[in-house]
Scaffold this motif. Structure first.
Motif, PDB file in Angstrom:
ATOM      1  N   VAL A  52       4.704 -19.535  11.553  1.00  0.00           N
ATOM      2  CA  VAL A  52       3.495 -18.814  11.932  1.00  0.00           C
ATOM      3  C   VAL A  52       2.319 -19.400  11.170  1.00  0.00           C
ATOM      4  CG1 VAL A  52       2.303 -16.595  11.928  1.00  0.00           C
ATOM      5  CG2 VAL A  52       4.751 -16.703  12.482  1.00  0.00           C
ATOM      6  N   ASP A  53       1.406 -20.029  11.902  1.00  0.00           N
ATOM      7  CA  ASP A  53       0.218 -20.659  11.325  1.00  0.00           C
ATOM      8  C   ASP A  53      -0.931 -19.662  11.422  1.00  0.00           C
ATOM      9  OD1 ASP A  53      -2.130 -22.216  10.872  1.00  0.00           O
ATOM     10  OD2 ASP A  53      -1.073 -24.024  11.511  1.00  0.00           O
ATOM     11  N   ILE A  54      -1.451 -19.215  10.271  1.00  0.00           N
ATOM     12  CA  ILE A  54      -2.485 -18.182  10.284  1.00  0.00           C
ATOM     13  C   ILE A  54      -3.884 -18.747  10.042  1.00  0.00           C
ATOM     14  CG2 ILE A  54      -0.817 -16.439   9.559  1.00  0.00           C
ATOM     15  CD1 ILE A  54      -2.179 -16.491   6.778  1.00  0.00           C
ATOM     16  N   ARG A  55      -4.025 -20.070  10.092  1.00  0.00           N
ATOM     17  CA  ARG A  55      -5.350 -20.674   9.971  1.00  0.00           C
ATOM     18  C   ARG A  55      -6.164 -20.387  11.236  1.00  0.00           C
ATOM     19  NH1 ARG A  55      -4.545 -26.619   9.596  1.00  0.00           N
ATOM     20  NH2 ARG A  55      -2.928 -26.112  11.130  1.00  0.00           N
ATOM     21  N   THR A  56      -7.403 -20.833  11.259  1.00  0.00           N
ATOM     22  CA  THR A  56      -8.242 -20.607  12.432  1.00  0.00           C
ATOM     23  C   THR A  56      -7.692 -21.373  13.631  1.00  0.00           C
ATOM     24  OG1 THR A  56      -9.700 -22.504  12.026  1.00  0.00           O
ATOM     25  CG2 THR A  56     -10.255 -20.416  10.935  1.00  0.00           C
ATOM     26  N   SER A  57      -8.085 -20.948  14.810  1.00  0.00           N
ATOM     27  CA  SER A  57      -7.641 -21.617  16.034  1.00  0.00           C
ATOM     28  C   SER A  57      -8.074 -23.078  16.056  1.00  0.00           C
ATOM     29  CB  SER A  57      -8.199 -20.889  17.260  1.00  0.00           C
ATOM     30  OG  SER A  57      -7.721 -19.566  17.321  1.00  0.00           O
ATOM     31  N   ALA A  58      -9.277 -23.352  15.534  1.00  0.00           N
ATOM     32  CA  ALA A  58      -9.783 -24.725  15.503  1.00  0.00           C
ATOM     33  C   ALA A  58      -8.950 -25.592  14.575  1.00  0.00           C
ATOM     34  CB  ALA A  58     -11.250 -24.732  15.072  1.00  0.00           C
ATOM     35  N   GLU A  59      -8.588 -25.058  13.428  1.00  0.00           N
ATOM     36  CA  GLU A  59      -7.756 -25.814  12.491  1.00  0.00           C
ATOM     37  C   GLU A  59      -6.380 -26.068  13.085  1.00  0.00           C
ATOM     38  OE1 GLU A  59      -9.266 -24.508   8.061  1.00  0.00           O
ATOM     39  OE2 GLU A  59      -8.259 -22.986   9.294  1.00  0.00           O
ATOM     40  N   TYR A  60      -5.846 -25.079  13.744  1.00  0.00           N
ATOM     41  CA  TYR A  60      -4.538 -25.234  14.396  1.00  0.00           C
ATOM     42  C   TYR A  60      -4.604 -26.333  15.457  1.00  0.00           C
ATOM     43  CZ  TYR A  60      -0.497 -23.995  17.329  1.00  0.00           C
ATOM     44  OH  TYR A  60       0.664 -24.031  18.064  1.00  0.00           O
TER      45      TYR A  60
END
Length: 217
Positions: A52-60
């Motif tokens: 689960v990646d909780i960074r921003t959508s742009a970073e993802y």
């Protein structure tokens, strides 16, 4: 929802791994609370693993660990937090959180690894690390049995030149079957009643400036 505070045991289990990014495995005896980048690289095909990646959508979108699901942690409201009567960082409604986890392919038997940055430009390091711990504890509270934090986060993974993907993960939705635990969060009434109990320890983990400002007022 009543104001809630993290119990000491869960703070230690979730926060300890991110106090010293890159050295958490040696610093913490609670081994199930952290996984190294080396471990993750070797076990990405594990069938019960959910990243689960909780960074921003742009970073993802710019690059993430292959297979990771994007569920950003955002303030004041996101899949991980809600606001109630002006109070920030409240738990989301159980039905909404269950739907989020089910859409991510998470069950109570999943082994969930929470991935975030350990540092963010213009933000004290404690902020992203606290976000990671908050998500981990929220998952445990929801009834997920195995939750860990990626030691060093995405920055360490990237520094080691490990593989990145720009493909959006699309997990098969499931019905989340976890049961909310009653031993992780406590109400403000429970905190008030424990103030005179010498066997209980309260830790104020807020920013020092906030504590001093409240003391002055």
């Amino acid at each position: 929802m009543k104001t809630r505070l993290l119990s000491l045991a869960c703070i230690l289990a979730a926060v300890c791994p991110i106090l010293l990014p890159g050295h958490a495995a040696q610093a913490c005896s609670h081994s199930s609370a952290v996984v190294s980048t080396e471990w993750l690289a070797r076990h990405q095909d594990r069938p019960d693993l959910v990243l689960v990646d909780i960074r921003t959508s742009a970073e993802y979108a710019a690059g993430h660990v292959a297979g990771a699901v994007s569920i950003p942690f955002e303030m004041p409201i996101s899949a991980w937090t809600s606001m109630n009567n002006g109070l920030l960082m409240e738990l989301p409604a159980e039905s909404e959180l269950s739907a989020t986890l089910g859409n991510a392919g998470i069950t109570r038997n999943s082994y969930v690894i929470v991935i975030n940055n350990t540092e963010m430009e213009g933000v004290p390091p404690a902020f992203p690390r606290a976000q990671t711990a908050r998500v981990a504890v929220t998952l445990l509270n929801a009834g997920v049995r195995e939750v860990a934090i990626l030691d060093g986060g995405m920055q360490k993974w990237s520094r080691e030149s490990r593989a990145l993907s720009t493909e959006t993960a699309t997990p098969k939705p499931v019905t989340f079957n976890g049961r909310t635990r009653k031993d992780i969060f406590v109400s403000k009434e429970q905190v008030a009643s424990s103030l005179r109990d010498r066997h209980k320890v309260l830790i104020d983990a807020r920013d020092r400036k906030i504590r001093l400002t409240e003391k002055e007022t």
